[in-house]
Design a protein around this motif. Sequence first.
Motif: not given
Length: 276
Positions: A47, A90-92, A114, A116
């Motif tokens: 990213k 927020v990276q999951l 994102d 989400f």
Amino acid sequence: MILDGRTIAQEIYADISARISQLWDKPKLGAILLGNSSESLRYIGQKRKFAQKIWMDFELSHFPENIGEEELLSHIQQLNQDKSISGYIVQLPLPDHIDSQKIIRAIDPKKDVDGFHPENQGKVLIWDASGFLPCTPAGVMKIFEHYNISLAGKRICILGQSNIAGKPMAQLCINAGATVTSCNSLTPDISVYTQHSDIIISATGVPHLITPEKLWKKTILIDIGFSVKNGEIFGDIDTLWALSAGHDVTPVPGWVGPMTVAMLLSNTLTAHEKRS
Ligand code: GUN
């Protein structure tokens, strides 16, 4: 035939770069990362790399894995207020002591690039284009668009029901007029559905799940699966076999992944353009 997400991603970047060159201030993508999982670091690296290539700023907030939920929520509030951040992710996955849904709900939907947040997910359901589409399903829709693959009237089998891939993917296909079967790991025999499908979109992470007996005809195979076994990367589909059998396929790694990143940066630019 290979369905070439890499080339389509380049076209999207050319469009984004042209739009950014017209702006007096650069968009900025924020990212929150907890811990040092090699997979999450790799995703974040991609990213950052592509954001920088198209002159988009990128700001990483990197926390130790054991950060408390309250501290994380308070950082999210800061990013919501920070006018220099166009959108953020927020990276999951998040560690077990953090309630992921609580975190996702705290993100300002206008900065949720994102796609989400429940507000954006709900907009997919009711087909309201003002929200942000989750990036992987949005990237797959772009691939269909690029190759003039109409989904209207098609039988589509989707394997996997995650909130970030399988479920929104199913909804986008329904919105496009397809007849959709959504399978999960409890589906007794996926062959019953895959064999009759025109298109299969697989997002399970089970290495080479799609085997020859599961397909009875020429099928479009979209592989969103990703798994690593003994250091080797696998998709849900064995690309070499699928191509030799005459199916159209997106190989793993490298063909849908670039589309996910391209759609994320496209969402970030949109967030920037719409900012209040
Ligand atoms: N983890 C795996 N894929 C994704 C993604 O697309 N976005 C975020 N935030 N985390 C992920």
